[in-house]
Design a protein around this motif. Sequence first.
Motif, PDB file in Angstrom:
ATOM      1  N   VAL A  85     -10.695  58.376  13.355  1.00 28.42           N
ATOM      2  CA  VAL A  85     -11.222  58.479  14.809  1.00 28.42           C
ATOM      3  C   VAL A  85     -10.121  58.985  15.746  1.00 28.42           C
ATOM      4  CG1 VAL A  85     -12.000  56.999  16.753  1.00 28.42           C
ATOM      5  CG2 VAL A  85     -12.988  56.493  14.369  1.00 28.42           C
TER       6      VAL A  85
ATOM      7  N   MET B 205     -10.888  50.157  15.334  1.00 34.14           N
ATOM      8  CA  MET B 205     -11.247  51.263  14.425  1.00 34.14           C
ATOM      9  C   MET B 205     -10.893  50.931  13.065  1.00 34.14           C
ATOM     10  SD  MET B 205     -13.360  52.984  16.530  1.00 34.14           S
ATOM     11  CE  MET B 205     -13.517  51.286  17.297  1.00 34.14           C
TER      12      MET B 205
ATOM     13  N   ALA C 210     -13.383  56.980  20.363  1.00 31.58           N
ATOM     14  CA  ALA C 210     -13.762  55.743  19.836  1.00 31.58           C
ATOM     15  C   ALA C 210     -14.802  55.096  20.433  1.00 31.58           C
ATOM     16  CB  ALA C 210     -12.578  54.744  19.878  1.00 31.58           C
TER      17      ALA C 210
ATOM     18  N   CYS D 202      -7.347  55.445  12.516  1.00 36.84           N
ATOM     19  CA  CYS D 202      -7.390  55.843  14.000  1.00 36.84           C
ATOM     20  C   CYS D 202      -6.003  56.241  14.631  1.00 36.84           C
ATOM     21  CB  CYS D 202      -8.095  54.771  14.699  1.00 36.84           C
ATOM     22  SG  CYS D 202      -8.462  54.958  16.475  1.00 36.84           S
TER      23      CYS D 202
ATOM     24  N   PRO E  18      -7.326  51.657  18.780  1.00 30.42           N
ATOM     25  CA  PRO E  18      -7.108  51.734  17.463  1.00 30.42           C
ATOM     26  C   PRO E  18      -7.380  50.630  16.467  1.00 30.42           C
ATOM     27  CG  PRO E  18      -5.484  53.195  18.498  1.00 30.42           C
ATOM     28  CD  PRO E  18      -6.266  52.244  19.561  1.00 30.42           C
TER      29      PRO E  18
END
Length: 384
Positions: free
Chosen positions: A139, A150, A118, A157, A147
């Motif tokens: 991702v 994202m 990421a 993610c 996470p």
Amino acid sequence: MKVFLIAGEASGDKLGAALMAGLKTLVPGVGFAGVGGPLMQAEGLTSLFPMEDLSVMGLAEILPKYPLLRRRVQEAADAAIATGPDVLITIDSPDFCLRVARKVKDARPDLFCTHYVAPSVWAWRAGRAKRMAQVIDHVLALLPFEPPYMRAAGMSCDFVGHPVVSEPRATGAEAAAWRARAGIAAEEKLLLVLPGSRRGEVSRLAPKFGATLGLLKDRVPGLRVVLPTVRGVSDMVRAAVADWPVPALIVEDRADRLAAFAAADAALAASGTVSLELAANRVPMVIGYDANRLTWAIVWRMMKIDTVTLVNLVSETRAVPEFLGPACQPEAMADAVVALFGDAGARAAQLQAMEITMTRLGEGGEAPGLRAARSVLRALSGGA
């Protein structure tokens, strides 16, 4: 199943190789194409061109290589389109990889695209996540707090763990045996010196690290220096350390590198993922980093955090001293290294931060490469 992967530097090559191994475990007969280094090639990839062509960092450093990089973007995109993969997986190196992904998406809007690592939007350039979401569907995150950033930008993610937690480490016996072979007595202080894996990093940090050793020579009796290096910069490293005031034993063999990490008492290292390798081996460290003046001035103004060392960030401490940009000076780094050899409290604080870091990165759990492979397959199947 066909997978097209692109990695642009040594750390990405490690990630790609572990992911490929995981995919081979879960999907027998999976085929690979793309760009990668020796580790990915060992897993079955024939690289489209040398990965080292992409290993460049910094605004001023990129300009001389721009024509080659632009050509490589087009070559990689053309190959990905022609291969007709089920998934495109780009690994780190976002400035290169996302340009390729955009070209591929323009030609094949339906192709599922995954990016491994990421972007550090929590540190700087927060808008990168939204731009990435224009061409990336999924991702794979290395850090547990990534996470949500994202997902907020519109991508799925998963935190899959950091590969450092499953990388092999030498045992105490192997470290002792290596010390004996290298002629380093048990009572001698062993300092790892790691000036980076990119040529630009080595050119800037090797002189400063060498000057630091000059100051340490008389302050740390019996100091021994070992410099693990990687393919692509080993020739440059040998030339750079030839006149260092403390002779450096250069290590290129992988087994010797692992043993040196296990045997070390402390380290002076460039900022980057190597700090996590040191943490995995519980080696207290001092971090130094410098860049082109223009690059540093631009990047530093955009930073949203007060430390770039991953051990500090993941452990939510500031146990590891770092000297960045104008602060990357031999006198300050020498003082910090001396403290690691003589200050039990400083060592203990770092060791505690390392334990926290490794636990949070997934130490003791399923291998990150396998977790990453599961994540890709789950995302491809719509989350099933």
